[in-house]
Design a protein around this motif. Structure first.
Motif, short mmCIF file in Angstrom:
data_model
loop_
_atom_site.label_atom_id
_atom_site.label_comp_id
_atom_site.label_asym_id
_atom_site.label_seq_id
_atom_site.Cartn_x
_atom_site.Cartn_y
_atom_site.Cartn_z
N LEU A 18 0.83 -1.19 0.00
CA LEU A 18 0.00 0.00 0.00
C LEU A 18 0.87 1.25 0.00
N LYS A 19 0.43 2.26 -0.73
CA LYS A 19 1.10 3.55 -0.71
C LYS A 19 0.40 4.39 0.36
N ILE A 20 1.14 4.73 1.40
CA ILE A 20 0.56 5.38 2.57
C ILE A 20 1.17 6.78 2.75
N ALA A 21 0.33 7.74 3.08
CA ALA A 21 0.80 9.07 3.46
C ALA A 21 0.31 9.38 4.87
N VAL A 22 1.17 10.01 5.66
CA VAL A 22 0.78 10.47 6.99
C VAL A 22 0.91 11.99 7.00
N VAL A 23 -0.14 12.67 7.46
CA VAL A 23 -0.19 14.13 7.32
C VAL A 23 -0.54 14.78 8.65
N CYS A 24 0.28 15.78 9.04
CA CYS A 24 -0.04 16.64 10.18
C CYS A 24 -0.03 18.08 9.68
N SER A 25 0.18 19.04 10.54
CA SER A 25 0.14 20.43 10.11
C SER A 25 1.47 20.93 9.55
N LYS A 116 0.10 9.68 -5.92
CA LYS A 116 -1.18 9.09 -5.56
C LYS A 116 -0.95 8.07 -4.44
N PHE A 117 -1.90 8.01 -3.52
CA PHE A 117 -1.79 7.12 -2.38
C PHE A 117 -3.03 6.25 -2.27
N ASP A 118 -2.85 5.09 -1.64
CA ASP A 118 -4.00 4.22 -1.35
C ASP A 118 -4.71 4.68 -0.08
N VAL A 119 -3.90 5.11 0.90
CA VAL A 119 -4.44 5.53 2.19
C VAL A 119 -3.70 6.78 2.65
N ILE A 120 -4.45 7.77 3.11
CA ILE A 120 -3.87 8.98 3.69
C ILE A 120 -4.36 9.06 5.13
N ILE A 121 -3.42 9.08 6.08
CA ILE A 121 -3.77 9.12 7.50
C ILE A 121 -3.43 10.49 8.04
N THR A 122 -4.44 11.17 8.58
CA THR A 122 -4.23 12.47 9.21
C THR A 122 -4.30 12.32 10.72
N LYS A 126 -8.78 19.12 11.62
CA LYS A 126 -8.59 20.23 10.68
C LYS A 126 -7.65 19.83 9.54
N VAL A 127 -6.69 18.96 9.82
CA VAL A 127 -5.80 18.45 8.77
C VAL A 127 -6.57 17.50 7.85
N TYR A 128 -7.41 16.67 8.43
CA TYR A 128 -8.31 15.77 7.69
C TYR A 128 -9.17 16.57 6.71
N ASP A 129 -9.77 17.65 7.22
CA ASP A 129 -10.61 18.51 6.37
C ASP A 129 -9.80 19.15 5.25
N ALA A 130 -8.57 19.57 5.57
CA ALA A 130 -7.72 20.21 4.57
C ALA A 130 -7.33 19.24 3.46
N VAL A 131 -7.01 18.01 3.84
CA VAL A 131 -6.63 16.99 2.85
C VAL A 131 -7.80 16.69 1.92
N ILE A 132 -8.98 16.53 2.49
CA ILE A 132 -10.17 16.26 1.67
C ILE A 132 -10.44 17.42 0.73
N GLU A 133 -10.29 18.64 1.23
CA GLU A 133 -10.52 19.83 0.40
C GLU A 133 -9.55 19.87 -0.78
N VAL A 134 -8.29 19.52 -0.52
CA VAL A 134 -7.29 19.49 -1.60
C VAL A 134 -7.66 18.44 -2.63
N LEU A 135 -7.99 17.24 -2.18
CA LEU A 135 -8.31 16.15 -3.11
C LEU A 135 -9.56 16.46 -3.92
N GLU A 136 -10.57 17.04 -3.29
CA GLU A 136 -11.83 17.31 -4.00
C GLU A 136 -11.71 18.50 -4.95
N SER A 137 -10.69 19.34 -4.73
CA SER A 137 -10.52 20.51 -5.60
C SER A 137 -9.76 20.16 -6.89
#
Length: 206
Positions: A18-25, A116-122, A126-137
């Motif tokens: 799996l291609k995994i990303a971990v995201v914080c601020s 591109k990733f299979d799973v993105i873990i925030t 607020k980081v979760y919301d930001a990631v979704i906003e980026v992907l949907e834009s």
């Protein structure tokens, strides 16, 4: 079957990592602790931040150290060492930066990531919301799913270490699935029950 066919079948039987990303601020503490922990255990992992600037503790709560994302970990380390080596050693920031600079050159913004990733873990909502906003834009080129999951982790060194264990445990469960799109809801629910926390999950598409 022929030896060539046997080799082809063997390759097909090996699960794709799996291609995994971990995201914080700020891509400094929580995401980098998880990045380090996961990579040492063989996971295919990247890490990012979503903030406008990198924010690190300063001499007072209202005086943080701020850097652009193109400033390297080494440059940040040298700057804080020059400002107050003793304080930034005692609060663990120099130790954290020393670890970070051994993993990759500089913090990265998720907004700039082309992978591109299979799973993105925030690690916070607020980081979760930001990631979704980026992907949907972004324009959808195909129909490749990416699972975005939030596991809430407080931004301090102790919680980041514990959080890395939790994220690794979660990723291990993901790796065992033969059909992640079908199994994800159950994996997330089981994990949430185990850690007794709300775990957010949504699906976006590339």
């Amino acid at each position: 079957c022929s030896p060539t066919e046997k080799v082809d079948q063997l390759v097909m039987d090996i699960p794709t990592k799996l291609k995994i990303a971990v995201v914080c601020s700020s891509n400094q503490n929580r995401s980098m602790e998880a990045h380090d922990f996961l990579s040492k255990r063989g996971f295919n992992v990247r890490s990012f931040g979503t903030g406008n600037q990198v924010k690190l503790p300063g001499p007072a709560l209202n005086k943080p150290n701020l850097y652009n994302f193109d400033v390297t970990y080494q440059e940040i380390y040298a700057d804080l060492e020059r400002k107050d080596r003793r304080m930034y050693t005692q609060n663990g920031v120099l130790h954290m930066l020393d670890r970070n600079r051994r993993i990759k050159p500089k913090p990265e913004r998720f907004q700039d990531a082309k992978d591109k990733f299979d799973v993105i873990i925030t690690v916070e909502e607020k980081v979760y919301d930001a990631v979704i906003e980026v992907l949907e834009s972004r324009p959808q080129e195909g129909n490749e799913a990416v699972h975005v999951v939030n596991i809430e982790i407080r931004d301090n060194h102790e919680e980041a270490t514990l959080g890395a264990f939790l994220i690794c445990d979660f990723c291990s469960a993901l790796q065992e699935s033969d059909d992640l799109d079908n199994d994800m809801d159950l994996i997330v629910q089981d994990f949430a029950d185990k850690i007794k926390k709300i775990v957010l999950h949504t699906i976006c598409f590339y």
